[in-house]
Every structure is written in C-alpha cells, then in structure tokens.
Design an enzyme around this catalytic site. Structure first.
Site, PDB file in Angstrom:
ATOM      1  N   ASP A   1       0.732  -4.431  -1.155  1.00 24.04           N
ATOM      2  CA  ASP A   1      -0.091  -5.180  -0.271  1.00 24.04           C
ATOM      3  C   ASP A   1      -0.807  -6.058  -0.803  1.00 24.04           C
ATOM      4  O   ASP A   1      -1.469  -6.946  -0.268  1.00 24.04           O
ATOM      5  CB  ASP A   1      -0.655  -4.321   0.891  1.00 24.04           C
ATOM      6  CG  ASP A   1      -2.092  -3.483  -0.084  1.00 24.04           C
ATOM      7  OD1 ASP A   1      -1.955  -3.533  -1.256  1.00 24.04           O
ATOM      8  OD2 ASP A   1      -2.799  -2.952   0.834  1.00 24.04           O
TER       9      ASP A   1
ATOM     10  N   ASP B   1       4.269  -0.668   0.030  1.00 24.38           N
ATOM     11  CA  ASP B   1       2.745  -0.096   0.515  1.00 24.38           C
ATOM     12  C   ASP B   1       2.562   0.072   1.880  1.00 24.38           C
ATOM     13  O   ASP B   1       3.198  -0.794   2.581  1.00 24.38           O
ATOM     14  CB  ASP B   1       1.949  -1.222  -0.085  1.00 24.38           C
ATOM     15  CG  ASP B   1       1.101  -0.806  -1.052  1.00 24.38           C
ATOM     16  OD1 ASP B   1       1.260   0.380  -1.448  1.00 24.38           O
ATOM     17  OD2 ASP B   1       0.653  -1.737  -1.908  1.00 24.38           O
TER      18      ASP B   1
ATOM     19  N   GLU C   1      -3.035   4.596  -0.132  1.00 24.08           N
ATOM     20  CA  GLU C   1      -4.173   4.827  -1.104  1.00 24.08           C
ATOM     21  C   GLU C   1      -4.965   6.083  -0.564  1.00 24.08           C
ATOM     22  O   GLU C   1      -5.012   6.378   0.561  1.00 24.08           O
ATOM     23  CB  GLU C   1      -4.993   3.637  -0.972  1.00 24.08           C
ATOM     24  CG  GLU C   1      -4.259   2.280  -1.493  1.00 24.08           C
ATOM     25  CD  GLU C   1      -5.058   1.281  -1.397  1.00 24.08           C
ATOM     26  OE1 GLU C   1      -6.320   0.993  -0.983  1.00 24.08           O
ATOM     27  OE2 GLU C   1      -4.734  -0.071  -1.656  1.00 24.08           O
TER      28      GLU C   1
ATOM     29  N   GLU D   1      -5.390   3.416 -10.610  1.00 27.71           N
ATOM     30  CA  GLU D   1      -5.886   2.081 -10.812  1.00 27.71           C
ATOM     31  C   GLU D   1      -7.207   2.026 -11.489  1.00 27.71           C
ATOM     32  O   GLU D   1      -8.256   2.617 -10.959  1.00 27.71           O
ATOM     33  CB  GLU D   1      -5.717   1.022  -9.636  1.00 27.71           C
ATOM     34  CG  GLU D   1      -6.145  -0.236  -9.788  1.00 27.71           C
ATOM     35  CD  GLU D   1      -5.658  -1.102  -8.630  1.00 27.71           C
ATOM     36  OE1 GLU D   1      -4.877  -0.664  -7.703  1.00 27.71           O
ATOM     37  OE2 GLU D   1      -6.222  -2.238  -8.436  1.00 27.71           O
TER      38      GLU D   1
HETATM   39  O1  KIV Z   1      -0.555  -3.782  -4.106  1.00 29.58           O
HETATM   40  C1  KIV Z   1      -0.246  -3.828  -5.048  1.00 29.58           C
HETATM   41  O2  KIV Z   1       0.327  -4.412  -5.784  1.00 29.58           O
HETATM   42  C2  KIV Z   1      -0.549  -2.399  -5.942  1.00 29.58           C
HETATM   43  C3  KIV Z   1      -0.543  -2.196  -7.204  1.00 29.58           C
HETATM   44  C4  KIV Z   1      -1.604  -2.908  -8.043  1.00 29.58           C
HETATM   45  C5  KIV Z   1      -0.367  -0.779  -7.712  1.00 29.58           C
HETATM   46  O3  KIV Z   1      -1.040  -1.291  -5.142  1.00 29.58           O
END
Ligand code: KIV
Length: 281
Positions: free
Chosen positions: A50, A89, A121, A188
């Site tokens: 995302d 995501d 997340e 992260e």
């Molecule tokens: O959205 C994204 O690119 C991510 C990465 C930073 C792991 O979640």
C-alpha cells in the site's frame, strides 16, 4: 512461459529457506513491467504494497489507499505471472471494521486481484482477524514494528522497539503471530538487535526493512532501490541504481533532439510505396 530456470516460489519454499538458512529477497512492486523484471531477476516475494499511495499517487501517507486500488495493482502484477510469490497488502479500513468484512476483502484480493497471499499490519489488535483469514485458506504475512497505517497513533514514522516495554510487546506479538499461523513476518524500522532476537525466536521467516542484517530476508520498495525518485529516502534504503538521473538525462536529450529536428530521423519514419511517391509530388 517459463522465465527462468527456477521453480515458482510458494509459502513452503520460504519455510524451507529459513530451515536451510538461505536468505530471502523481496521487493514492493505495483505493476506489470516491474513484476516481470523482478521475477526474471530471481526475487522471491513481490509485495503489492500500500506504499503505492505515497510512491505512485503522491499521497503523504498510505491511509487513502483502498480496496479498488489494491485489486487494480495486484491484477497488474499477477498478469506478469511472476515466479515470485505475489503478496497483496490489505489497505487501511479493509480489516478494521469486522472480522467478516476483513475475510471478504482478503478473498477479493485473491479472487479478483490474483494475490497468492495477503499482508496486514499489527499485532495483538489483529489476532482474530488474521486467524479468520488463515481459516479461509489465505496465507497471511504479518507486519510488526513501524506499521505505517498506525501513523496517527504512533505519532510519526519513528523507529519502534527502542525501549524495553515496546520491544517486549513486539517480541510477544511475533511469537503469537507464528502460533496463529502467519507464514512470514515483515519487521519494519526496529533496532537490528531486536530484529535478531525475533528471528531467533520464531521459526517462520522474518523479512526486514530497516530491521538489520539478521532477518531471514530483506524487502525494499522497487522505486527506492532503483533510485527512481529523488525524494527523501529513509536511512535503511540502499540505492542500487540512479534511474532518476538516467531517465532525466534521456528526457533532456529527447527534448534537445526534437528542437534540433534530429528526431524523428529517417530510421524512425515511414516511407511511401514507390508507385504513389510520384503521385504526391
Ligand atoms: O507497503 C509496503 O511497501 C510495505 C513494505 C514497506 C514492507 O508494507
């Protein structure tokens, strides 16, 4: 059409990688050409992240990204038929309202987008949702540490787990997420010592971004690693190319060639058939 002399990466491949101590490579990409080249280069995981809200849409955070955006971009990546595992995501709001809604949205990313797994997340606040998605036969990748969708609660893009209580919370969440059944864990922006501890504590692969060298794998945003943007980049990014300069120089040359009437040349032009050549004179 096979792209390389290697097999399709699945969640089982990643498990074996950790068991054998082999590192895992991952990139965040959002479209057909970048997915094609990532697969050809041998990248193990393509995350349709995302982060596209910031990188492609120019937003200042990821909160505006919605399910339509994610399905649209996951589709482009899936069409490239990468040998890399395609993880999509789950955007903000898609798993925050109810467990049922979350499962429905995860199913959409698989059915409409072509994702092979989803990422979402958070730790303890998300255990129920994650369990339900896994029960719907969708592999889930966890994401702990700095979780950008929590930006308003966290008060900014700050390194997480520097203090004892927070570090403890992240370790406990990682252990619980493994128990629930996530197949991998993105870590992260946490101290490398914490990345090491979690990597030792869990038997699922840890994929770090700003989490140090001891993680089982690493992920970077495609545009960051090729140096396409010249915006601010976090400390953890390594630029492997300077595509911003390459593209800028190409565009400058193009403009120059047009002005000089050097483009298009004879080679780039079409020509009449001989018989009508006379006719047009
Ligand atoms: O959205 C994204 O690119 C991510 C990465 C930073 C792991 O979640």
């Amino acid at each position: 059409m096979p792209q390389l002399d290697r097999e399709k990466i699945t969640v089982l491949t990643l498990k074996k990688r950790k068991e054998n101590g082999e590192k895992i490579s991952a990139v965040t990409s959002y479209d057909y050409p970048s997915a094609k080249i990532a697969s050809k280069a041998g990248i193990d995981i393509i995350l349709v992240g995302d982060s596209l809200g910031m990188v492609l849409h120019g937003d200042k955070n990821t909160l505006k990204v919605d399910m339509d955006d994610m399905i649209y971009h996951t589709n482009m990546v899936a069409k490239a038929e990468p040998l890399s595992l395609v993880v999509s995501d789950m955007p903000f709001q898609s798993y925050h309202i109810s467990v049922e809604k979350a499962v429905e949205n995860a199913l959409k990313l698989v059915k409409k987008g072509g994702a092979e797994a989803v990422k979402l997340e958070g730790g303890r606040r998300r255990f129920k949702v994650i369990e339900a998605i896994i029960n719907a036969e969708i592999p889930v990748m966890g994401h702990l540490g700095l979780t950008p969708q929590s930006i308003n609660r966290l008060g900014g893009y700050k390194v997480q787990g520097k203090i004892r209580e927070r570090a403890k919370e992240i370790i406990q969440d990682a252990i619980e997420l493994e128990k629930i059944g996530v197949f991998a864990l993105v870590l992260e922006s946490i101290p490398m010592e914490l990345g090491k501890k979690i990597t030792e504590k869990v038997s699922i692969p840890t994929i770090g971004i700003g989490a140090g060298k001891y993680c089982d794998g690493q992920i970077l945003v495609f545009y960051d690693l090729i140096g396409f943007t010249n915006l601010y980049l976090p400390k953890f990014v390594r630029k492997y190319a300077d595509m911003h300069s390459v593209v800028y120089d190409a565009l400058k040359k193009y403009i120059d060639d047009i002005k000089k009437e050097d483009f298009p040349g004879d080679k780039e032009s079409y020509h009449l058939n001989k018989d009508i050549d006379e006719f047009l004179k």
